[in-house]
Design a protein around this motif. Sequence first.
Motif, PDB file in Angstrom:
ATOM      1  N   ALA A 183       0.803  -1.220   0.000  1.00  0.00           N
ATOM      2  CA  ALA A 183       0.000   0.000   0.000  1.00  0.00           C
ATOM      3  C   ALA A 183       0.839   1.275   0.000  1.00  0.00           C
ATOM      4  CB  ALA A 183      -0.934   0.008   1.209  1.00  0.00           C
ATOM      5  N   LEU A 184       2.000   1.256   0.691  1.00  0.00           N
ATOM      6  CA  LEU A 184       2.800   2.472   0.837  1.00  0.00           C
ATOM      7  C   LEU A 184       3.964   2.483  -0.154  1.00  0.00           C
ATOM      8  CD1 LEU A 184       2.940   2.791   4.732  1.00  0.00           C
ATOM      9  CD2 LEU A 184       1.436   3.982   3.139  1.00  0.00           C
ATOM     10  N   TYR A 185       4.127   3.625  -0.806  1.00  0.00           N
ATOM     11  CA  TYR A 185       5.183   3.759  -1.810  1.00  0.00           C
ATOM     12  C   TYR A 185       6.435   4.431  -1.263  1.00  0.00           C
ATOM     13  CZ  TYR A 185       2.384   2.112  -5.712  1.00  0.00           C
ATOM     14  OH  TYR A 185       1.675   1.325  -6.576  1.00  0.00           O
ATOM     15  N   PHE A 186       6.364   4.979  -0.071  1.00  0.00           N
ATOM     16  CA  PHE A 186       7.516   5.652   0.529  1.00  0.00           C
ATOM     17  C   PHE A 186       8.309   4.686   1.405  1.00  0.00           C
ATOM     18  CE2 PHE A 186       5.064   9.795   0.177  1.00  0.00           C
ATOM     19  CZ  PHE A 186       5.905  10.317  -0.806  1.00  0.00           C
ATOM     20  N   GLN A 187       9.623   4.837   1.388  1.00  0.00           N
ATOM     21  CA  GLN A 187      10.477   4.166   2.346  1.00  0.00           C
ATOM     22  C   GLN A 187      11.689   5.064   2.613  1.00  0.00           C
ATOM     23  OE1 GLN A 187      12.152   0.476   0.810  1.00  0.00           O
ATOM     24  NE2 GLN A 187      11.717   1.111  -1.277  1.00  0.00           N
ATOM     25  N   LYS A 188      12.458   4.719   3.609  1.00  0.00           N
ATOM     26  CA  LYS A 188      13.581   5.538   4.061  1.00  0.00           C
ATOM     27  C   LYS A 188      14.515   5.864   2.896  1.00  0.00           C
ATOM     28  CE  LYS A 188      17.453   5.501   7.356  1.00  0.00           C
ATOM     29  NZ  LYS A 188      17.130   6.729   8.067  1.00  0.00           N
ATOM     30  N   GLY A 189      14.865   7.152   2.777  1.00  0.00           N
ATOM     31  CA  GLY A 189      15.799   7.595   1.752  1.00  0.00           C
ATOM     32  C   GLY A 189      15.151   8.043   0.464  1.00  0.00           C
ATOM     33  N   ASP A 190      13.856   7.796   0.288  1.00  0.00           N
ATOM     34  CA  ASP A 190      13.168   8.198  -0.941  1.00  0.00           C
ATOM     35  C   ASP A 190      13.016   9.717  -0.989  1.00  0.00           C
ATOM     36  OD1 ASP A 190      12.915   5.634  -1.767  1.00  0.00           O
ATOM     37  OD2 ASP A 190      10.780   5.433  -1.327  1.00  0.00           O
ATOM     38  N   LEU A 191      13.114  10.270  -2.198  1.00  0.00           N
ATOM     39  CA  LEU A 191      12.812  11.681  -2.414  1.00  0.00           C
ATOM     40  C   LEU A 191      11.298  11.858  -2.349  1.00  0.00           C
ATOM     41  CD1 LEU A 191      14.520  14.234  -3.163  1.00  0.00           C
ATOM     42  CD2 LEU A 191      13.812  13.833  -5.541  1.00  0.00           C
ATOM     43  N   TYR A 192      10.846  12.912  -1.664  1.00  0.00           N
ATOM     44  CA  TYR A 192       9.404  13.151  -1.597  1.00  0.00           C
ATOM     45  C   TYR A 192       8.850  13.294  -3.012  1.00  0.00           C
ATOM     46  CZ  TYR A 192       4.974  15.542  -1.261  1.00  0.00           C
ATOM     47  OH  TYR A 192       3.662  15.884  -1.439  1.00  0.00           O
ATOM     48  N   ASN A 193       7.688  12.669  -3.211  1.00  0.00           N
ATOM     49  CA  ASN A 193       7.057  12.683  -4.528  1.00  0.00           C
ATOM     50  C   ASN A 193       5.545  12.732  -4.313  1.00  0.00           C
ATOM     51  OD1 ASN A 193       5.779  11.727  -6.976  1.00  0.00           O
ATOM     52  ND2 ASN A 193       7.817  11.099  -7.669  1.00  0.00           N
ATOM     53  N   VAL A 194       4.886  13.761  -4.836  1.00  0.00           N
ATOM     54  CA  VAL A 194       3.459  13.915  -4.619  1.00  0.00           C
ATOM     55  C   VAL A 194       2.676  12.762  -5.251  1.00  0.00           C
ATOM     56  CG1 VAL A 194       3.015  15.307  -6.692  1.00  0.00           C
ATOM     57  CG2 VAL A 194       1.547  15.556  -4.671  1.00  0.00           C
ATOM     58  N   LYS A 195       3.193  12.204  -6.341  1.00  0.00           N
ATOM     59  CA  LYS A 195       2.514  11.075  -6.972  1.00  0.00           C
ATOM     60  C   LYS A 195       2.509   9.872  -6.043  1.00  0.00           C
ATOM     61  CE  LYS A 195       2.577   8.179 -11.124  1.00  0.00           C
ATOM     62  NZ  LYS A 195       3.282   7.880 -12.407  1.00  0.00           N
ATOM     63  N   ASP A 196       3.665   9.589  -5.414  1.00  0.00           N
ATOM     64  CA  ASP A 196       3.731   8.469  -4.475  1.00  0.00           C
ATOM     65  C   ASP A 196       2.865   8.727  -3.251  1.00  0.00           C
ATOM     66  OD1 ASP A 196       5.415   7.115  -6.131  1.00  0.00           O
ATOM     67  OD2 ASP A 196       7.253   7.651  -5.081  1.00  0.00           O
ATOM     68  N   GLN A 197       2.804   9.981  -2.834  1.00  0.00           N
ATOM     69  CA  GLN A 197       1.952  10.326  -1.695  1.00  0.00           C
ATOM     70  C   GLN A 197       0.487  10.030  -2.008  1.00  0.00           C
ATOM     71  OE1 GLN A 197       1.828  14.468  -0.714  1.00  0.00           O
ATOM     72  NE2 GLN A 197       0.386  14.206   0.957  1.00  0.00           N
ATOM     73  N   ASN A 198       0.003  10.481  -3.171  1.00  0.00           N
ATOM     74  CA  ASN A 198      -1.383  10.255  -3.558  1.00  0.00           C
ATOM     75  C   ASN A 198      -1.680   8.778  -3.777  1.00  0.00           C
ATOM     76  OD1 ASN A 198      -1.892  13.017  -3.451  1.00  0.00           O
ATOM     77  ND2 ASN A 198      -1.432  13.329  -5.619  1.00  0.00           N
ATOM     78  N   LEU A 199      -0.706   8.051  -4.362  1.00  0.00           N
ATOM     79  CA  LEU A 199      -0.892   6.616  -4.564  1.00  0.00           C
ATOM     80  C   LEU A 199      -1.031   5.893  -3.235  1.00  0.00           C
ATOM     81  CD1 LEU A 199       1.568   5.751  -7.494  1.00  0.00           C
ATOM     82  CD2 LEU A 199      -0.903   5.526  -7.510  1.00  0.00           C
ATOM     83  N   SER A 200      -0.201   6.265  -2.277  1.00  0.00           N
ATOM     84  CA  SER A 200      -0.252   5.620  -0.965  1.00  0.00           C
ATOM     85  C   SER A 200      -1.605   5.852  -0.295  1.00  0.00           C
ATOM     86  CB  SER A 200       0.876   6.151  -0.075  1.00  0.00           C
ATOM     87  OG  SER A 200       2.148   5.864  -0.630  1.00  0.00           O
ATOM     88  N   LEU A 201      -2.079   7.090  -0.304  1.00  0.00           N
ATOM     89  CA  LEU A 201      -3.363   7.392   0.315  1.00  0.00           C
ATOM     90  C   LEU A 201      -4.511   6.675  -0.403  1.00  0.00           C
ATOM     91  CD1 LEU A 201      -2.971  11.222   1.005  1.00  0.00           C
ATOM     92  CD2 LEU A 201      -2.887   9.375   2.674  1.00  0.00           C
ATOM     93  N   SER A 202      -4.470   6.687  -1.729  1.00  0.00           N
ATOM     94  CA  SER A 202      -5.534   6.036  -2.499  1.00  0.00           C
ATOM     95  C   SER A 202      -5.578   4.544  -2.230  1.00  0.00           C
ATOM     96  CB  SER A 202      -5.336   6.300  -4.001  1.00  0.00           C
ATOM     97  OG  SER A 202      -5.470   7.666  -4.294  1.00  0.00           O
ATOM     98  N   ARG A 203      -4.407   3.924  -2.146  1.00  0.00           N
ATOM     99  CA  ARG A 203      -4.374   2.480  -1.909  1.00  0.00           C
ATOM    100  C   ARG A 203      -4.857   2.126  -0.504  1.00  0.00           C
ATOM    101  NH1 ARG A 203      -0.510  -1.530  -4.953  1.00  0.00           N
ATOM    102  NH2 ARG A 203      -1.066  -0.915  -7.066  1.00  0.00           N
ATOM    103  N   LEU A 204      -4.475   2.918   0.472  1.00  0.00           N
ATOM    104  CA  LEU A 204      -4.948   2.661   1.827  1.00  0.00           C
ATOM    105  C   LEU A 204      -6.475   2.767   1.900  1.00  0.00           C
ATOM    106  CD1 LEU A 204      -2.242   4.594   3.876  1.00  0.00           C
ATOM    107  CD2 LEU A 204      -2.609   2.115   3.897  1.00  0.00           C
TER     108      LEU A 204
END
Length: 771
Positions: free
Chosen positions: A304-325
Amino acid sequence: MKVSKYIFIATAVLLASCSNTRYLKEGEALYTGSEINIIGDSLSKTQIAKLKSSLESQLVPRPNKSIFGLRPKLLIYNIAPETKKDKGFKYWLKYKVGEKPVLLKDVDTDFMRSIIDNYSENQGYFNVSSNYQIDSINKRAEVIYNVQPKNQYKIGKVIFNNNDSKLTEAIAKTADKSLLKVGSPFNLDVIKDERIRIDSDLKEKGYYYFNPDDILVQVDSTVGNHKVDLIVKVKNKTAELATEPFTIERVIVFADYKLNTNQNTTRRRNRTINLNRIDSLQNDKGITIIDRKKLFKPEIFDHALYFQKGDLYNVKDQNLSLSRLINLGTFKFVKNEFVISDSLNHKFDAYYYLTPNEFKSLRLEFLAKTNSAGYAGSELNLNWSNRNFFKGAELFTASIYGGFEYQIGGVKDANNIYRIGSKFNLLFPRIIAPFKFHSSSAFVPRTKVALGYEYQNRTQLYTLHNFSGSFGYVWKENIKKEHELNIVDISYVTPETITEKYRQQMENNLSLQRVVEKQLIFGPHYAYTYTNTMIPQKNSIYYKGSLDLSGNIIGILSGANVRKGNQKEILGVAYSQFVKTEHDFRYYLKLGEKSQLATRVVGGIGYAYGNSQFMPFSRQFFIGGSNSIRAFRARTLGPGSFDPRTESGTFLQDQSGDIKMEFNAEYRGHLFGLVNGAVFVDAGNVWNLNKEPSKPGGQFSSDFYRELAVGVGAGLRFDFSILIFRTDLAFPVRVPYYPRGDRWNFKDIDFGDKQWRRDNLILNIAIGYPF
């Protein structure tokens, strides 16, 4: 007398609507609209037409609505009685149905001139002058705006300012995607869109605090020759946080977050949570999960979550994570925040706060139903569901149902139906397969396992056992495109008893024999759906195509050929071998704010070969009924020109076919309140590929178009928001089993004849639109 009365009323309405101005006070004038008059020869015809259309769209107020020069809504307002109440029939008639007059004094001409000048300049016409004149006659007034623009300025150069900072360098690298094109007309709206584009691009490169207002586009109009140079730069007063990209330091998930508690207060008071002091664990991606009650497996958040330690912030990954949750369906509330790390520069701690739904639910449903095939009955369903079956957000549903349908058409008690059965479905929020499946969609891909059983008793005819099972996948590319692939789709039908009455009638009727024969169907099934109906726009489409295969591989490998006497069996049952495809295309044309024209074309074909001579009955096509050709009862039409009235027997027989064609068109409009109306025309039929002696005229041929049934009708739709209750009254205007030359029956239509109404009018009652 009645005709004269109606003519008198219509004439009175026309005369009254022509005299709306008599209700105006002395000195008042009815505003009938405005016109833009472009003056000058420096513009091309295309430029004049585009500017004129654009400027007219800016004009306010709008005059009263008119139809063929008449203003019936204004007339209703004028003749409706005054009322001091803000509700009731009088208020509804005057202020909801009627329309208050728009007067010349309501038009601020000087303000509109400034709007015209400003808008023209924003379109590149920097030297524009305008004036207006009012044409008034018989208490009617029109405003004419005369606009004299000079040459339109175009873009000479686009310069991205790069002062060697990371931010300006990142912006300059997007120049090839710029909306500002050399040679294009200057347009302020395009400049605004360019700022939004740059901001969106930077949001995918870590610039969390940047926003479009930090971009400045300077216009240099001194270059001459009606050109401007555009210089794209970052404002000097841009906040320091907006100039640096951020990376993710930690991802922390509160899997059982409670709303309206002091948990939120505690968290905000101390942003840097000491994870060693609370019960937490990390999954394979290094995501910290706080789940004191051990409700979830850690792997659920890997998908569900696209972010992990060291990743550059990305609004697309943020929206994908929220949508999947959210799309997991397990959580009632989902929210997140990014908190600047206290110990590290330009790094975030990403917090996700998840409030679970109630996992288990039990629901009892009672349904009463009737259909156009002449049956009425009820059904009782007991449904149990668990949204977190294996602690991985799996959705498990189990249902037990029973029902009956009494035949109220034809011979009573000849073919009543009793059903009892159960269904079990398990949805995994991931693809379970020996290969790795990656999806960047906001929608969670799912693995689906389904089992079912139904016992059906048709009194005085037969009883059947129906077993089914499937394993497959459902995934969406995006909000418009969905795929469903069942790797295995199995259906086994076997009769328990067959009455002597049914045996006698099926002896010389191949169609009736196929209904009660043992059927073993297994193979893959694929369906693709595309639709943009959920997106607000003028026109929208819906398409669903499916491919159904059964016994193909095993049939080919075993050399099965029933026509040569080489039919193969599995566990004593001859399996079905066929290819079937069906396509459903719909087009919705918006005609007004509350009206549209909906059309549908459906086509399908099933071809049996190898181990099967005919398509199994359960996989054939049927037509007619409340969601099909509404002038014919369900499953009573076809195949071809076969006349179902010639079939002997004491019960209504289902008519089926290997080929299906259907065409529908329906105009939908709002009547009043929650009531909508519709008029429609339906056409189509089904045919067999093979000739059957018991169904003369049922085989498909080059004359298929002569065998199309046509029905017309009208209906009401009651929109209760949570559901649409629909009633449709239809009658046939073309009957394919009538003799050639007599299939169109307009001449026989007689609404005053009781027998004609009984034989032809079909009332359909249903929930939802037919398509």
